[in-house]
Motif scaffolding. Structure first.
Motif, mmCIF file in Angstrom:
data_model
loop_
_atom_site.group_PDB
_atom_site.id
_atom_site.type_symbol
_atom_site.label_atom_id
_atom_site.label_comp_id
_atom_site.label_asym_id
_atom_site.label_seq_id
_atom_site.Cartn_x
_atom_site.Cartn_y
_atom_site.Cartn_z
ATOM 1 N N LYS A 25 0.717 -1.254 0.439
ATOM 2 C CA LYS A 25 0.057 -0.006 0.005
ATOM 3 C C LYS A 25 0.669 1.107 0.291
ATOM 4 C CE LYS A 25 -0.206 0.310 4.579
ATOM 5 N NZ LYS A 25 -1.549 0.226 6.189
ATOM 6 N N VAL A 26 0.363 2.002 -0.451
ATOM 7 C CA VAL A 26 1.139 3.726 -0.886
ATOM 8 C C VAL A 26 0.519 4.733 0.246
ATOM 9 C CG1 VAL A 26 1.695 5.393 -2.633
ATOM 10 C CG2 VAL A 26 2.000 3.198 -3.017
ATOM 11 N N LYS A 41 5.715 3.441 0.305
ATOM 12 C CA LYS A 41 5.049 2.123 -0.075
ATOM 13 C C LYS A 41 5.688 1.290 1.066
ATOM 14 C CE LYS A 41 4.706 -0.471 -4.409
ATOM 15 N NZ LYS A 41 5.800 -1.015 -5.621
ATOM 16 N N GLU A 88 9.043 10.095 -4.397
ATOM 17 C CA GLU A 88 8.627 11.343 -4.411
ATOM 18 C C GLU A 88 7.257 10.694 -4.847
ATOM 19 O OE1 GLU A 88 10.294 12.423 -8.324
ATOM 20 O OE2 GLU A 88 9.752 13.205 -8.461
ATOM 21 N N CYS A 90 3.714 12.213 -6.363
ATOM 22 C CA CYS A 90 3.367 13.192 -7.555
ATOM 23 C C CYS A 90 1.675 13.699 -7.359
ATOM 24 C CB CYS A 90 3.508 12.309 -8.544
ATOM 25 S SG CYS A 90 4.928 11.735 -9.561
ATOM 26 N N PRO A 91 1.698 14.968 -6.778
ATOM 27 C CA PRO A 91 0.080 15.123 -6.642
ATOM 28 C C PRO A 91 -1.205 15.136 -8.612
ATOM 29 C CG PRO A 91 1.622 16.950 -7.381
ATOM 30 C CD PRO A 91 2.400 15.885 -6.952
ATOM 31 N N GLU A 94 -2.290 9.436 -11.546
ATOM 32 C CA GLU A 94 -1.938 8.534 -13.160
ATOM 33 C C GLU A 94 -2.540 9.192 -13.755
ATOM 34 O OE1 GLU A 94 -2.789 4.299 -9.864
ATOM 35 O OE2 GLU A 94 -3.754 4.768 -12.146
ATOM 36 N N LYS A 135 2.248 0.295 -18.981
ATOM 37 C CA LYS A 135 1.353 0.654 -18.608
ATOM 38 C C LYS A 135 0.678 2.614 -18.739
ATOM 39 C CE LYS A 135 -0.039 -1.556 -14.631
ATOM 40 N NZ LYS A 135 -0.934 -3.241 -14.596
ATOM 41 N N GLU A 137 -1.021 3.014 -16.080
ATOM 42 C CA GLU A 137 -1.215 3.401 -14.434
ATOM 43 C C GLU A 137 0.142 3.661 -13.698
ATOM 44 O OE1 GLU A 137 -4.998 0.042 -16.241
ATOM 45 O OE2 GLU A 137 -2.905 1.287 -16.867
ATOM 46 N N ASN A 138 0.706 3.539 -14.398
ATOM 47 C CA ASN A 138 2.385 3.045 -14.027
ATOM 48 C C ASN A 138 2.930 4.887 -14.847
ATOM 49 O OD1 ASN A 138 2.239 0.560 -12.989
ATOM 50 N ND2 ASN A 138 3.446 -0.312 -14.699
ATOM 51 N N LEU A 140 3.023 8.412 -13.502
ATOM 52 C CA LEU A 140 2.442 9.532 -12.764
ATOM 53 C C LEU A 140 2.597 10.810 -12.937
ATOM 54 C CD1 LEU A 140 3.015 7.603 -9.031
ATOM 55 C CD2 LEU A 140 1.413 8.019 -10.496
ATOM 56 N N ILE A 150 6.986 5.046 -12.928
ATOM 57 C CA ILE A 150 6.475 3.929 -11.207
ATOM 58 C C ILE A 150 6.579 2.357 -11.547
ATOM 59 C CG2 ILE A 150 5.668 5.601 -9.958
ATOM 60 C CD1 ILE A 150 2.815 4.472 -10.015
HETATM 61 C C1 82B Z 1 -3.604 8.279 -7.375
HETATM 62 N N1 82B Z 1 -3.306 9.455 -6.615
HETATM 63 C C2 82B Z 1 -3.829 10.957 -6.850
HETATM 64 C C3 82B Z 1 -2.491 11.467 -6.430
HETATM 65 BR BR1 82B Z 1 -3.574 13.136 -6.383
HETATM 66 C C4 82B Z 1 -1.640 11.121 -6.178
HETATM 67 C C5 82B Z 1 -1.760 9.493 -6.250
HETATM 68 C C6 82B Z 1 -1.013 9.358 -6.165
HETATM 69 O O1 82B Z 1 -0.874 7.766 -6.145
HETATM 70 N N2 82B Z 1 0.763 10.238 -5.974
HETATM 71 C C7 82B Z 1 1.433 9.221 -6.334
HETATM 72 N N3 82B Z 1 3.299 9.632 -5.741
HETATM 73 N N4 82B Z 1 3.917 8.717 -6.177
HETATM 74 C C8 82B Z 1 3.409 8.001 -5.408
HETATM 75 C C9 82B Z 1 1.787 7.746 -6.399
HETATM 76 C C10 82B Z 1 1.807 6.287 -6.337
HETATM 77 N N5 82B Z 1 2.449 5.567 -6.274
HETATM 78 C C11 82B Z 1 3.010 4.092 -6.551
HETATM 79 O O2 82B Z 1 3.976 3.474 -6.782
HETATM 80 N N6 82B Z 1 1.216 3.906 -6.900
HETATM 81 C C12 82B Z 1 1.719 2.136 -7.385
HETATM 82 C C13 82B Z 1 0.296 2.634 -8.384
HETATM 83 N N7 82B Z 1 0.440 0.863 -9.473
HETATM 84 C C14 82B Z 1 -0.651 1.381 -10.680
HETATM 85 C C15 82B Z 1 -1.030 0.077 -11.089
HETATM 86 C C16 82B Z 1 -0.605 -0.542 -10.156
HETATM 87 C C17 82B Z 1 -0.386 -0.132 -8.820
HETATM 88 C C18 82B Z 1 0.883 1.070 -6.337
HETATM 89 C C19 82B Z 1 1.553 0.140 -5.915
HETATM 90 C C20 82B Z 1 1.201 -0.641 -5.320
HETATM 91 C C21 82B Z 1 0.532 -0.914 -4.490
HETATM 92 C C22 82B Z 1 -0.355 0.707 -4.341
HETATM 93 C C23 82B Z 1 -0.247 1.451 -5.260
HETATM 94 C C24 82B Z 1 4.011 6.398 -6.056
HETATM 95 C C25 82B Z 1 5.238 5.632 -5.301
HETATM 96 C C26 82B Z 1 5.807 5.293 -6.096
#
Ligand code: 82B
Length: 347
Positions: A25-26, A41, A88, A90-91, A94, A135, A137-138, A140, A150
């Motif tokens: 989870k993040v 994470k 890092e 990212c506000p 995705e 993809k 989703e990966n 940001l 990511i």
């Molecule tokens: C969704 N969202 C909305 C806002 Br506003 C910011 C975000 C956000 O997630 N920002 C963000 N900043 N940095 C990160 C994230 C999300 N994030 C992620 O690593 N997100 C991935 C998303 N993957 C895409 C496909 C399957 C999972 C994740 C991986 C494992 C568990 C949960 C999430 C990081 C750490 C690198």
């Protein structure tokens, strides 16, 4: 389990969960010393099971891949049962959600994003890595609407270099190359080019070139390589997609050709700059000076400490300063005495 969080809580204020995937989870968090937002994470080694090597792969890859279009790994904290990756933040969320919200992108905006994706992927290929799970989703969006790549859990760094064939079938089916879904051996770089073709199609059309609820039918469509060309696609876009979505990897356009392709260059002065602006082997002296003052060290001593790259608090502070520096902001670290007053730092 609370003791497992002691180290991370001593340096970060953990906030709400912003993402939860299979085994991780993040959470959004604030770096106490600087007030900067980060993403943490969190993985439980017991729940990971035989997925643990994927996490080690991701950490190794992110330590080596430092680039303006790749999410920076700031710090790694490992306890008895947990692994924390401070990454890092990212506000913008995705790219997937951004496309859905806009239905589809204009060619010029798709090109802007595609050039940034090319920059990141050309860089990781140059470093001998294939991502294998490209993809939307990966990807940001940071607060300047720039893309950051990511999820390097499936990244591969073949021992024999990028010519070496891989055989693990992985990644998301809709973005997987024909040679990958047919279980043949494949080259990581060639499979990444196909996935970027599917990505570009999604940017320009707002839906996928190959899609089906039944994965077996989806595979058949990918192997046939036939897809719809909506009337709003320009001839240039159709030609580029055709070269990327070639089912025969030998006929598929290469990264070198992509970087100088007329569609990619259109409306931009130069070719895609894929070199890293933040390589670890040339430290930013202004960040070092700021840290030397903060930690009460000489610049030389500070330089020596940072170049050990322990991915502890020191690495985190360096990269947090650097990420602000490259964006033209100067992050001031408050005198260390104020550390005691939690939440004291003006944001
Ligand atoms: C969704 N969202 C909305 C806002 Br506003 C910011 C975000 C956000 O997630 N920002 C963000 N900043 N940095 C990160 C994230 C999300 N994030 C992620 O690593 N997100 C991935 C998303 N993957 C895409 C496909 C399957 C999972 C994740 C991986 C494992 C568990 C949960 C999430 C990081 C750490 C690198």
């Amino acid at each position: 389990a609370s003791s497992e969080y002691d180290v991370i809580r001593s340096r970060y204020h953990l906030k709400e969960t912003i993402g939860s995937g299979g085994f991780a989870k993040v959470k959004l968090a604030t770096h106490l010393a600087s007030g900067e937002k980060v993403a943490v994470k969190i993985m439980d080694k017991r729940a990971l099971g035989d997925d643990l090597p994927r996490v080690k792969t991701e950490i190794t890859a992110m330590k080596e891949l430092v680039h303006q279009h790749i999410c920076t790994l700031y710090e790694v904290v490992e306890t008895k049962h947990k692994i924390f990756m401070v990454i890092e933040y990212c506000p913008g969320g995705e790219l997937f959600d951004y496309i859905v919200a806009k239905d589809r992108l204009k060619e010029s905006e798709a090109r802007k994003f595609f050039r940034q994706i090319l920059s990141a992927v050309a860089y990781i290929h140059h470093k001998g890595y294939a991502h294998r799970d490209l993809k939307p989703e990966n990807l940001l969006l940071d607060d300047d609407q720039n893309l950051k790549l990511i999820d390097f859990g499936l990244a591969a760094r073949p021992k024999g270099g990028m010519e070496q064939h891989l055989d693990t079938c992985c990644g998301s089916p809709a973005y997987a190359a024909p040679e990958l879904v047919s279980g043949k051996q494949y080259r990581g770089a060639e499979a990444d080019i196909w996935s970027m073709g599917v990505l570009l199609y999604a940017l320009l059309c707002g839906f996928l070139p190959f899609d089906d609820d039944h994965v077996a039918t989806l595979y058949k469509k990918i192997l046939k390589g036939e897809y719809e060309e909506p009337r709003w696609l320009s001839d240039g876009s159709c030609d580029l997609l055709k070269q990327m979505l070639q089912i025969n990897p030998k006929k598929r356009i290469s990264m070198e050709e992509l970087l100088i392709h007329p569609w990619v260059k259109k409306g931009h002065s130069g070719t895609v700059h894929w070199n890293s602006k933040c390589e670890k082997n040339n430290l930013n002296t202004e960040c070092i000076a700021e840290m030397a003052e903060y930690y009460g060290k000489t610049k030389d001593d500070m330089m020596t400490i940072v170049t050990q790259w322990h991915y502890d608090e020191i690495t985190a502070v360096y990269f947090l300063l650097l990420n602000n520096f490259v964006r033209g902001c100067r992050l001031k670290l408050p005198p260390r005495s104020s550390l005691g007053e939690k939440g004291h730092n003006a944001n």
